[in-house]
Each structure stands twice: as structure tokens, then as C-alpha cells.
Design an enzyme around this catalytic site. Structure first.
Site, PDB file in Angstrom:
ATOM      1  N   SER A  86       0.798  -1.233   0.000  1.00 14.59           N
ATOM      2  CA  SER A  86       0.000   0.000   0.000  1.00 14.59           C
ATOM      3  C   SER A  86       0.826   1.276   0.000  1.00 14.59           C
ATOM      4  O   SER A  86       0.255   2.371  -0.024  1.00 14.59           O
ATOM      5  CB  SER A  86      -0.961   0.002   1.184  1.00 14.59           C
ATOM      6  OG  SER A  86      -2.043  -0.867   0.949  1.00 14.59           O
ATOM      7  N   LYS A  89      -0.014   3.752  -2.682  1.00 12.67           N
ATOM      8  CA  LYS A  89      -1.014   4.809  -2.520  1.00 12.67           C
ATOM      9  C   LYS A  89      -0.369   6.181  -2.361  1.00 12.67           C
ATOM     10  O   LYS A  89      -0.993   7.205  -2.670  1.00 12.67           O
ATOM     11  CB  LYS A  89      -1.916   4.503  -1.319  1.00 12.67           C
ATOM     12  CG  LYS A  89      -2.780   3.249  -1.477  1.00 12.67           C
ATOM     13  CD  LYS A  89      -3.668   3.044  -0.262  1.00 12.67           C
ATOM     14  CE  LYS A  89      -4.598   1.855  -0.416  1.00 12.67           C
ATOM     15  NZ  LYS A  89      -3.906   0.559  -0.293  1.00 12.67           N
ATOM     16  N   SER A 376      -6.032   2.974   4.535  1.00 13.72           N
ATOM     17  CA  SER A 376      -5.496   2.190   3.417  1.00 13.72           C
ATOM     18  C   SER A 376      -6.620   1.582   2.596  1.00 13.72           C
ATOM     19  O   SER A 376      -6.711   0.365   2.423  1.00 13.72           O
ATOM     20  CB  SER A 376      -4.545   1.095   3.922  1.00 13.72           C
ATOM     21  OG  SER A 376      -3.614   0.743   2.926  1.00 13.72           O
ATOM     22  N   LYS A 483       2.847   6.062   5.679  1.00 10.22           N
ATOM     23  CA  LYS A 483       1.928   5.115   5.054  1.00 10.22           C
ATOM     24  C   LYS A 483       2.441   3.699   5.262  1.00 10.22           C
ATOM     25  O   LYS A 483       3.600   3.393   4.963  1.00 10.22           O
ATOM     26  CB  LYS A 483       1.796   5.403   3.552  1.00 10.22           C
ATOM     27  CG  LYS A 483       0.808   4.509   2.842  1.00 10.22           C
ATOM     28  CD  LYS A 483      -0.619   4.850   3.213  1.00 10.22           C
ATOM     29  CE  LYS A 483      -1.566   3.709   2.891  1.00 10.22           C
ATOM     30  NZ  LYS A 483      -1.437   2.566   3.824  1.00 10.22           N
TER      31      LYS A 483
END
Length: 536
Positions: A86, A89, A376, A483
Site C-alpha cells: 500500500s 497509494k 489504506s 503510510k
């Protein structure tokens, strides 16, 4: 003959002062350089000790640490490829904020296709998806607490109320659920078939309701050996026919053993196993198969609630892709980027002679990006990718979205060979980045007008999002903005950390190929971030 140069007393004094100042400056510079070198050596030693732990030593590690100005501080395999999970992202949301703007909104329309007389529509009602991921009960802006205070079909109910307020009481056509703004590409390349049943693998559509998931609850019966009680939320007429409930109630105090099974591209779901009497309900978020159909069924139900007689049959309108280019080639084609001006909307053509009878505008992109990064949210990131393809590329498709992301990220200073994406969320195991590509992008972002929104969208250590239970103690609580990323044998964390000195540093720690049985890499990553903060 040797000539002696005699300087005036004042000149000699000034010259001596210069020598002293230069010597002191040189000594200070040498001391500072030595101090920086010592800190770097200390950091390298501490990270090496963390990675020497036998529980994580066999994994593949990559680390990049830079200052906010991009000055390198530490690197380990920072030019090698890693699956980002992720962390992908970060690239999608940065591109969206830069090119669409934090105030960008998406719209959903309901149009009447035909004449209206005395409250009767001679034609159909078309529900048109505009790429809005917020048609759900989720609360905006994100607060970190109650995420879904409203019912799943809350937004559809609002649209149905607007249709009723327009004067329509009946129609002789059908509800048409239209998601043609995006090409009908539900899944990213390489997504695992065992992911597609769950909420994190929900199919992508321009007409998305309740994150394209259905909530199944299994409750134990009062008596052991009786069938467990199954309920759906939201509840639709066909739900019972699509569930084979073989789950039974086991004696109180026994262990729960429940299983769910649905074959790829099938609506039929089987629940089996046991749930103990007196135990708490078991809840599951199950992805729907056809997002537009799900939305259309929910809208028809909402219309009936508002007294509008509707044909229960729902039609769907998809747009199949006609793209025959090789993905790797298409996504590398250059494209001229034109950031949106405030208030600018996606290219959107409503059906000819159709009358808009209801519409909804999403919250601003800044709030959508916050949900994407804090929790997420895969589906929302995938929708942003396709919106970027529609807004800046040639189509609302995966390849065109990836093309736009690539063009922007390269323009931000990331080396073109340092990353390649097959989706917008990182669920594809084919995505690759280098650690230095993440830190280059993050360092670039802080200098942009949207940089503060971007940083604020990231989970905060010990506070919220996917970092609420990490970095929970001082000195790092509230000081890590990063993140997360998790896939099978993949752990990642990239973002910003406030160091002991007060400096803000940019870091990316990527780990691939860790043990699937004994995974301690998450704890190792947290120790590495602590070491980075302590040494700078």
C-alpha cells in the site's frame, strides 16, 4: 635576492584576524563534518544490529533516509526493486492532489429518460456514476473514530428523495445503473483470486456504493446443533438465494471455527463451520461481484421507500475496454499534464434529452485522500487512478491512470526506472518501487502547495489510522506520519518522522520476502524508524 614584504601594523593585524577566523571556521567545519559522520556511522551500526536478528535477517531490506531538501542521510539497497504494497497509494494520492487539486469533487446523477406527465415518467431512470467513492455511510471528514454513523445506502436514499421531490411518482421503464465513465476493468493485474471475495479486493466501478461490500453477520442460535442465523446489511431481496448457510451452533465455551467460500466470479456464497452458543456475532465484509447492479438494486429499493413505483428489474450499463495496447508500453507513453483549475469537473456527457432529477456532490478530494491513506482504502485509491486517466489521459482505465501517475512522478524528480505500477492501490504483486523513489516523492511533496494536505492524510503514529497501535509511546508518539503497506511476505513504511533534534526527516523502509510463518518485520521496521529519529 630575497625581498621582505613589510605590512603596516593595521594590515598585519587584520591579516592575523583572518587567519584566526579561518582556522576556527575550518576547525568548526571539521568538527561538524566529524559529528555528522559519527551520527551516520552510529545509525548504520544500529540498523545493522536490528537486521542481524535471525527472525528478520533472511528478508530482503531496502531503506532510504533523506532530509526535507533531499540530502541523503542513509541508504541500504535504495536502488533495488521492492513490492511496495500500500505504499503505492503514496504515488496515487500525490498525483491526484497535484493534478486534480484538494478541492476537486466528483458527481453522481440521476436522469429521467423520457417525458414526465402528471408524475409519471414514460421511460427509465438512469443512475450515473461519476467516480464518487463516498456513496456510503462513512463519515467525512475522517475523525479517526466512528467511521460509519449512517446506513450503507444513505446516499442512495438521499438521491431517491430528490427524485420524489422532482414530482416523479412512477415510471414505466427500469432503473439503469450506469458506470460507463470508467472502462469495465474491475481488478488490477495480478490480484489474487483469494483476495476478490473480501472488502480489500472489491471490484472497481465508477458507480460505487458502500465501498462495493455487503456485510454478513452470523449469530449463534439458542440451542447447540441448530443452524446459525445469517443476516445481510444492507438487505436486498436476492440475498437469501445467494447464501448457502451450513454454519451451525456449537456448545457454549467451544472454539469458533467458521469458514466462507465463494468461487471467482460467482455470486453464490457458502458459510460453514461452527459458532459457539452465547458468543458474539461474527461479522464479515463481502465484496459484491457487479458494483453497478448492487447500486441499482439499492436505488430501486430506496425509490420504493419514497413511494415511487418502480420496475424491480434493474439494468446495468458497462463499457467494455477496447484497448489492445501492451500495458507496459501504453503506461510509459508521455502525456501533457494540465492541472485542474478550482471547480473544474471531469469530462462528463449526460444522455441527450435527459433531465437531471437528482444529483450528489462528493466531499472534497482532500477528505477522500485522507480516508485512502489513513485506513489504506484500496477501492478508493483505484477509483482515483481511473479518475486521473479520465481527467489527464485518454480514458478512465487502469493503463491511462498509470500513465498519468508515471508522468507526474517523473516530473517530480523520481527516476523513471525506479518504479512501475499495475494498479493504484498496491494490491498487485507486480508493482515495484525503489526506496529512493518514495523518499524523492515525499521530499518533493512537502514543497508543494498541497504538501500540507498530503502529509496530514498520512496515519500518525500512536494516534490514528493504520498506525494507531504503533509508536504509542514517547518520543515517537505523534511524531511519525507514514503510510503502511502489507501483503503476503511484504511490509513497508514510508513517510516523515520528527527526529530527536527537531528536524523532520523523510524515510522509506521496505521489506520483502520475510518468513510467512514467523513474521517480526513490523517490529523491526519500528525499531529502524526509532533509530533514524534518535540519530538525527
Amino acid at each position: 635576492m630575497l625581498t621582505t614584504l613589510r605590512l603596516p601594523i593595521r594590515t598585519r593585524s587584520f591579516f592575523l584576524c583572518l587567519v584566526v577566523v579561518f582556522s576556527v571556521s575550518l576547525s568548526f567545519g571539521e568538527a561538524k563534518h566529524k559529528h555528522v559522520a559519527n551520527r551516520s556511522a552510529s545509525l548504520s551500526k544500529n540498523i545493522a544490529a536490528i537486521l542481524d536478528d535471525p527472525t528478520v535477517a533472511s528478508a530482503h531490506w531496502g531503506i532510504s533516509v533523506v532530509g526535507l531538501d533531499g540530502t541523503p542521510i542513509y541508504a541500504l539497497n535504495d536502488s533495488q526493486y521492492f513490492q511496495p504494497a500500500s505504499n503505492a497509494k503514496l504515488f496515487t494520492t500525490a498525483t491526484a492532489l497535484a493534478l486534480l487539486g484538494p478541492e476537486f469533487t466528483a458527481k453522481t446523477y440521476v436522469v429521467a429518460e423520457g417525458p414526465i406527465s402528471n408524475g409519471h415518467l414514460s421511460g427509465s431512470l438512469r443512475l450515473i456514476g461519476g467516480g464518487d467513492p463516498t456513496l456510503s455511510g462513512r463519515a467525512y471528514p475522517y475523525s479517526g473514530h466512528t467511521e460509519r454513523p449512517n446506513p450503507p445506502f444513505h446516499a442512495l436514499d438521499d438521491l431517491a428523495a430528490q427524485v420524489a421531490a422532482s414530482g416523479i411518482r412512477s415510471f414505466d421503464g427500469t432503473v439503469v445503473a450506469d458506470d460507463t465513465l470508467f472502462a469495465y476493468e474491475r481488478y488490477g493485474a495480478g490480484w489474487g483470486q483469494d483476495d476478490l471475495m473480501w472488502d480489500y479486493g472489491a471490484p472497481v466501478s465508477a458507480l460505487t456504493v458502500n465501498d462495493n461490500v455487503h456485510y454478513l453477520t452470523l449469530v449463534p442460535a439458542a440451542t447447540a446443533t441448530d443452524a446459525a442465523i445469517a443476516t445481510w446489511n444492507p438487505s436486498l431481496p436476492e440475498d437469501a438465494a445467494e447464501l448457502k448457510n451450513e454454519a451451525v451452533t456449537s456448545p457454549a465455551g467451544s472454539e469458533q471455527h467458521l469458514g466462507l467460500d465463494r468461487q471467482p466470479d460467482q455470486n453464490f456464497l457458502r458459510a460453514y463451520g461452527t459458532i459457539p452458543a452465547g458468543s458474539k456475532p461474527a461479522n464479515f465484509a463481502i465484496a459484491v461481484q457487479d458494483s453497478a447492479k448492487f447500486a441499482g438494486d439499492g436505488f430501486a429499493q430506496a425509490l420504493a421507500t419514497h413511494g415511487i413505483a418502480a420496475n424491480p428489474a434493474v439494468q446495468v450499463s458497462h463499457r467494455l475496454s477496447g484497448d489492445t495496447q501492451v500495458f507496459e508500453t501504453e503506461s510509459r507513453l508521455s502525456v501533457a499534464l494540465h492541472p485542474f483549475t478550482p471547480g473544474q469537473q471531469l469530462p462528463f456527457t449526460l444522455p441527450a434529452n435527459a433531465r437531471v432529477v437528482a444529483q450528489r456532490t462528493s466531499p472534497p478530494l482532500s477528505q477522500i485522500v485522507t480516508v485512502v491513506n489513513k485506513v489504506s482504502q484500496n477501492l478508493h485509491a483505484e477509483m482515483l487512478l481511473r479518475i486521473l486517466g479520465k481527467a489527464q489521459g485518454d480514458d478512465g482505465s487502469i493503463a491511462q491512470g498509470a500513465r498519468v501517475v508515471r508522468q507526474f512522478v517523473v516530473s517530480a524528480g523520481v527516476q523513471p526506472q525506479d518504479f512501475f505500477f499495475y494498479d493504484g492501490s498496491g494490491l498487485s504483486p507486480q508493482d515495484v518501487i525503489t526506496p529512493r523513489s518514495a523518499t524523492t516523492l515525499l521530499a518533493y511533496a512537502v514543497r508543494q502547495p498541497w504538501g500540507a494536505v498530503y502529509r496530514a492524510s498520512l496515519p500518525i503514529g500512536g494516534v490514528d489510522g493504520t498506525l494507531d497501535n504503533r509508536f504509542t509511546q514517547p518520543p515517537l508518539k505523534g511524531k511519525v506520519f507514514a503510510k503502511t503497506g502489507t501483503l503476503n511476505e511484504v511490509h513497508a513504511l514510508s513517510g516523515y518522522v520528527t527526529a530527536a533534534s527537531g528536524r523532520t526527516l523523510v524515510f522509506s523502509v521496505l521489506c520483502n520476502d520475510h518468513s510467512p510463518v514467523m513474521d517480526r518485520t513490523g517490529a523491526a521496521i519500528d525499531k529502524i524508524v526509532a533509530a533514524i529519529a534518535a540519530a538525527n
